[in-house]
Design a protein around this motif. Structure first.
Motif: not given
Ligand code: 5RP
Length: 238
Positions: A55-71
């Motif tokens: 669960v990301p704490t920001s849209e910035r972290t969401r975008a980074q994790a998504q780009a890395l393929g983190v579920p």
């Protein structure tokens, strides 16, 4: 050998926190340059087959994790987390923190509170004897922002604190707005002798969503410094 850069130290702290991650865990992912190292290293593990849900704490972290393929999941989908890992702007010997320099403090605090363990990753420059050298961020509603600011100033004054309480601006001069559509007041109080008392007063102000004092939430602080990595508190489950 040249001294490691602050960025290299942040990555070292992130690598130590990664050791606390086990397959099947539900994780909270923090925000900021140190948390970004953790997400990056986690992404490598996920690529290598690690099964986690984050669960990301920001849209910035969401975008980074998504780009890395983190579920990823929302906190609605995964309301109970095993572990949250995040950076901090300051920490003291009692593992009390100031957070919110990246403007994500409300979601960071909600996610930290939803986790069984909260590991903070930092370089040694964030260690302070007394919290407050870093201006305390307070996240407030747009509605009544001036009235809320006056309440914050009065609460601080009652506790013997003074200093500028200013709405955060972006580098282009426009007002900073959080992912949740709120404003941030940066409160340059200087040394905060009684963080618990200030936290209580700020939480009682209508219009304040959250303040950046994180008290009683941290399980461990991993501090990377020139002489190595030190952990305050417990990295392993109690
Ligand atoms: C974001 C935060 C960050 O964790 C804090 O600002 C530290 O950031 P960095 O790791 O870039 O030094 O609280 O709201």
């Amino acid at each position: 050998m040249p001294a490691p850069s602050a960025d290299a130290l942040k990555r070292q702290a992130a690598a130590v926190a990664l050791e606390a991650v086990a397959p099947g865990m539900r994780l909270g992912l923090g925000t900021g340059s140190t948390a970004a190292h953790f997400v990056d290293l986690l992404g490598e593990k996920v690529k290598a087959g690690l099964d986690v849900l984050c669960v990301p704490t920001s849209e910035r972290t969401r975008a980074q994790a998504q780009a890395l393929g983190v579920p990823l999941a929302t906190l609605e989908e995964a309301p109970e987390l095993d572990l949250a890992v995040d950076g901090a702007d300051e920490f003291d010997a009692q593992l009390r923190l100031i957070k919110g320099g990246g403007g994500a403090l409300l979601r960071e605090k909600i996610v930290a509170a939803a986790a069984k363990r909260f590991i903070v990753i930092t370089d040694e420059s964030k260690k302070v004897a007394t919290l407050g050298a870093f201006p305390l961020p307070v996240e407030i509603d747009v509605f009544g922002a001036k009235a809320t600011r006056l309440h914050v100033e009065r609460a601080a004054k009652d506790l013997g604190l003074s200093g500028t309480v200013a709405p955060r601006l972006k580098p282009d001069g426009h007002v900073f707005v959080t992912d949740g559509g709120h404003l941030i007041l940066d409160c340059a109080f200087g040394a905060i002798a009684d963080p618990e008392a200030l936290a209580l007063r700020l939480s009682a102000i209508p219009g304040v969503f959250e303040h950046g004092l994180f008290i009683g939430l941290t399980t461990a602080v991993v501090v990377a410094g020139r002489d190595g990595v030190e952990t305050l508190g417990r990295l392993d489950p109690a």
